[in-house]
Motif scaffolding. Structure first.
Motif, mmCIF file in Angstrom:
data_model
loop_
_atom_site.group_PDB
_atom_site.id
_atom_site.type_symbol
_atom_site.label_atom_id
_atom_site.label_comp_id
_atom_site.label_asym_id
_atom_site.label_seq_id
_atom_site.Cartn_x
_atom_site.Cartn_y
_atom_site.Cartn_z
ATOM 1 N N ILE A 141 -4.447 7.792 -2.264
ATOM 2 C CA ILE A 141 -5.190 6.339 -3.715
ATOM 3 C C ILE A 141 -5.134 7.111 -5.289
ATOM 4 C CG2 ILE A 141 -7.763 6.375 -4.086
ATOM 5 C CD1 ILE A 141 -8.773 6.229 -1.255
ATOM 6 N N LEU A 185 -1.556 5.731 -5.486
ATOM 7 C CA LEU A 185 -2.107 4.161 -5.576
ATOM 8 C C LEU A 185 -2.261 4.277 -7.056
ATOM 9 C CD1 LEU A 185 -2.118 1.009 -4.488
ATOM 10 C CD2 LEU A 185 -4.612 1.803 -3.675
ATOM 11 N N PHE A 186 -3.213 4.885 -7.960
ATOM 12 C CA PHE A 186 -3.832 4.323 -9.176
ATOM 13 C C PHE A 186 -2.796 4.686 -9.809
ATOM 14 C CE2 PHE A 186 -7.946 3.457 -7.658
ATOM 15 C CZ PHE A 186 -9.017 3.646 -8.349
ATOM 16 N N ARG A 192 0.079 1.854 -10.077
ATOM 17 C CA ARG A 192 -0.721 0.479 -9.678
ATOM 18 C C ARG A 192 0.294 -0.881 -10.749
ATOM 19 N NH1 ARG A 192 -3.807 2.794 -12.026
ATOM 20 N NH2 ARG A 192 -5.480 1.681 -13.501
ATOM 21 N N GLY A 224 -16.489 -6.176 -0.871
ATOM 22 C CA GLY A 224 -15.998 -5.053 -2.001
ATOM 23 C C GLY A 224 -17.361 -4.022 -2.328
ATOM 24 N N TRP A 273 -9.899 0.349 3.571
ATOM 25 C CA TRP A 273 -10.068 0.450 2.157
ATOM 26 C C TRP A 273 -8.451 0.275 1.305
ATOM 27 C CZ3 TRP A 273 -13.519 -1.857 -0.657
ATOM 28 C CH2 TRP A 273 -14.670 -2.246 0.033
ATOM 29 N N LEU A 274 -7.518 1.175 1.667
ATOM 30 C CA LEU A 274 -6.413 1.425 1.131
ATOM 31 C C LEU A 274 -5.339 0.419 1.775
ATOM 32 C CD1 LEU A 274 -5.126 5.244 2.365
ATOM 33 C CD2 LEU A 274 -5.248 4.242 0.320
ATOM 34 N N TYR A 290 -6.858 -3.080 1.385
ATOM 35 C CA TYR A 290 -7.053 -4.214 1.052
ATOM 36 C C TYR A 290 -7.223 -3.721 -0.883
ATOM 37 C CZ TYR A 290 -10.209 -6.263 -2.401
ATOM 38 O OH TYR A 290 -11.273 -7.651 -2.857
ATOM 39 N N TRP A 291 -6.965 -2.319 -1.526
ATOM 40 C CA TRP A 291 -6.108 -1.580 -2.576
ATOM 41 C C TRP A 291 -5.203 -2.266 -2.357
ATOM 42 C CZ3 TRP A 291 -9.688 3.423 -1.994
ATOM 43 C CH2 TRP A 291 -10.953 3.262 -2.081
ATOM 44 N N THR A 292 -3.980 -1.454 -1.830
ATOM 45 C CA THR A 292 -2.973 -1.555 -2.253
ATOM 46 C C THR A 292 -2.150 -2.878 -2.108
ATOM 47 O OG1 THR A 292 -2.941 0.573 -1.055
ATOM 48 C CG2 THR A 292 -0.755 -0.779 -1.036
ATOM 49 N N THR A 305 -3.942 -5.448 -3.547
ATOM 50 C CA THR A 305 -4.824 -5.944 -5.002
ATOM 51 C C THR A 305 -3.896 -5.584 -6.134
ATOM 52 O OG1 THR A 305 -6.536 -6.488 -4.088
ATOM 53 C CG2 THR A 305 -6.697 -5.747 -5.865
ATOM 54 N N ALA A 306 -3.569 -4.191 -5.653
ATOM 55 C CA ALA A 306 -2.783 -3.820 -6.628
ATOM 56 C C ALA A 306 -1.486 -4.380 -7.028
ATOM 57 C CB ALA A 306 -2.525 -1.968 -6.936
#
Length: 576
Positions: free
Chosen positions: A419, A422-423, A426, A528, A542-543, A545-547, A549-550
């Motif tokens: 995570i 990812l941040f 991104r 969300g 979640w990973l 979805y977040w990835t 989306t990024a």
């Protein structure tokens, strides 16, 4: 023998101070020497009633908003009223400084006696016309060379006709009516309207009409100035478009002049800093400066932008109320047609929350990974000891369950690192060829040799996916979930890649033959938000979805036929 050409009285001056006069000017005022007038105010030679309008004219010439101007004024000679003249003014460089040259022409007398001084009027860099308003249809009786050049109409087609021939299909009636009313009232007027050249091309024309009165005060002629202000109108249009976008922008935007004085701020600047536009305009950006950067930082900034280069950095500013906030700042030098820097535009994006979130993630990652891993190792060690030294089957089974759950906890703690990465990445601009997806799938085949993992690409493999460096994480996570949670003898996963026919997207479908993703869990992802009563059973979805989306994309879930799930990633393509 060539006829003698009379030289008109001419003055070179700043807005108010005289720098030079010619011999004709000295003769007009019966002055013996230039030393008597050099350094004096030009307004000493003009009637008080005409000082204000001609001062406005001079200001426009100095600031560049006009190329030439003309005005009927009354001169003042030895404290008494002098002749009525037309003062023709245009900008000029004198001693390497901006000056104005003004020629005084008694047009009224010339029109009735000796004719117009063409040589003087033709030197003025703007169109000049004179109309006789006492004759039917108020025809033009004179135009200068610049009028011919500006409109494309030769003199023989113009003299004797009304100036309305310049009007066309898109000429608005309002400015025309305004000019007509001013002439009827014998008053000066300035309008901007659409006019048309002889070849049919349109131009924006700033028309200034000035009445010419004789000694009795009777107005017989109108002096007209025509200026092509099309570039100015285009600038005003572009400025309006810029302002519209700037005022809707989420970033703070401010513009300074060459010296660094703020001339414009957008609403986001006001909200971000706490300073209103009225408080900021006229100030230096030091207004929001904090003590978090040293003098060398700002010296480097100033040297960079004054050299014509773009400055980009992160820095800490201070609001009006004293709060510190972090921004990503970009300053762009703005140049004119000659390549000279005239302004600087600064764009600032508030990254305070982003930096804070990343700091929290960094700390949580280290704390979780260290503390959770240490605790899990202790629990797993004792569970293994119990399992090896207990004869009771139920207790031994319980020890094995403890070890399995410890393994799950360890994997979850490891995900915090993913995570954080990812941040961190991104917003990386790296793109990725579609063909690399084959390599991702091959690595997963090696990780899960017992599974059947196929890949099919129906798209140009050289096509680039924006921010594609994150894509591998999303693909790996989906394949791992499909293998680990599969309830069939052989886990079968198909990865299908195709180019969207409707949008600039690539669709990556990952289909499996497992039990499927529960709709309740997927609903949590799409909404969300998790709550104490409604939450996902793991962090894998979640990973994903977040990835995605990024990546600037979207994730969709559908049922596979005859069983299982299909995850579809819609990710944007990099456009050259």
């Amino acid at each position: 023998m060539m006829p003698h050409r009379q030289i008109e009285p001419l003055v070179v001056h700043t807005v108010d101070r005289i720098s030079y006069v010619n011999e004709s000017f000295l003769s007009l005022y019966n002055i013996r020497s230039r030393d008597e007038v050099i350094g004096r105010s030009i307004f000493e030679l003009i009637s008080e009633a005409d000082c204000e309008p001609i001062a406005e004219q001079f200001d426009r010439l100095i600031d560049g908003s006009a190329s030439a101007r003309g005005l009927t004024i009354e001169l003042k000679m030895n404290g008494k009223r002098g002749p009525l003249v037309v003062a023709l003014s245009s900008p000029v460089t004198w001693d390497d400084r901006k000056h104005i040259q003004t020629t005084f022409i008694d047009i009224s007398e010339r029109l009735s006696v000796s004719g117009l001084p063409d040589y003087a009027l033709n030197e003025v860099p703007t169109g000049i016309s004179i109309a006789d308003i006492t004759r039917d249809d108020q025809p033009l009786i004179y135009i200068n060379d610049m009028f011919v050049e500006l409109t494309g109409y030769p003199r023989e087609e113009v003299i004797g006709t009304n100036c309305r021939f310049l009007q066309g299909e898109r000429t608005r009636e309002e400015p025309v009516t305004k000019m007509r009313a001013a002439i009827e009232a014998r008053e000066p007027v300035t309008v901007v309207l659409r006019n048309y050249r002889k070849d049919g091309s349109m131009f924006w024309n700033r028309v200034t009409l000035t009445p010419i009165a004789d000694e009795t005060g009777t107005v017989r002629y109108y002096l007209g100035f025509q200026e092509d202000v099309s570039e100015q109108k285009l600038y005003e249009k572009e400025q309006a478009i810029f302002k519209k976008h700037a005022e809707a922008a989420e970033q703070a935007i401010f513009i300074t002049d060459r010296a660094g004085t703020i001339e414009y701020v957008n609403p986001t600047f006001e909200r971000m800093t706490g300073y209103s536009a009225e408080e900021a305009i006229g100030q230096n950006p030091k207004l929001i400066k904090s003590d978090q950067q040293d003098d060398r930082f700002y010296t480097e900034l100033w040297e960079t932008i004054t050299a014509g280069n773009i400055w980009e950095a992160e820095l800490t500013n201070r609001t009006k109320s004293g709060e510190l906030y972090k921004v990503h700042q970009q300053i762009v030098p703005i140049t004119n047609d000659r390549g000279e820097i005239t302004h600087f535009a600064a764009i600032e994006r508030d990254v305070t929350d982003t930096r804070f979130a990343e700091q929290v993630l960094d700390v949580m990652n280290r704390v979780l990974r260290h503390n959770v891993r240490t605790s899990v190792n202790v629990i797993d060690g004792y569970a293994e000891l119990l399992a090896n030294n207990i004869d009771d089957p139920e207790l031994r089974a319980a020890a094995h369950i403890i070890r399995e759950r410890s393994d799950v906890l360890e994997k979850i703690s490891d995900r915090t690192a993913e995570i954080q990465e990812l941040f961190k990445h991104r917003k990386d601009a790296k793109s990725l060829p579609v063909g690399n997806i084959v390599e991702f799938v091959e690595r997963n085949r090696q990780r899960y040799p017992e599974a059947e993992i196929d890949v099919q690409i129906n798209a140009n493999t050289d096509m680039e996916i924006k921010n594609g460096g994150l894509l591998q994480s999303a693909i790996d996570e989906a394949i791992e979930n499909a293998v680990v949670h599969n309830d069939q003898p052989v886990a079968k996963i198909e990865v299908r890649v195709c180019k969207s026919e409707e949008t600039a997207d690539v669709h990556i479908e990952i289909a499996d033959n497992g039990p499927g993703i529960p709709s309740a869990e997927w609903e949590i992802i799409t909404v969300g938000e998790e709550t104490p009563l409604v939450h996902s059973s793991g962090i894998g979805l979640w990973l994903i979805y977040w990835t995605v989306t990024a990546l600037g994309g979207a994730v969709e879930l559908a049922e596979n036929d005859p069983r299982g799930s299909v995850l579809t990633y819609r990710v944007p393509v990099a456009i050259d």
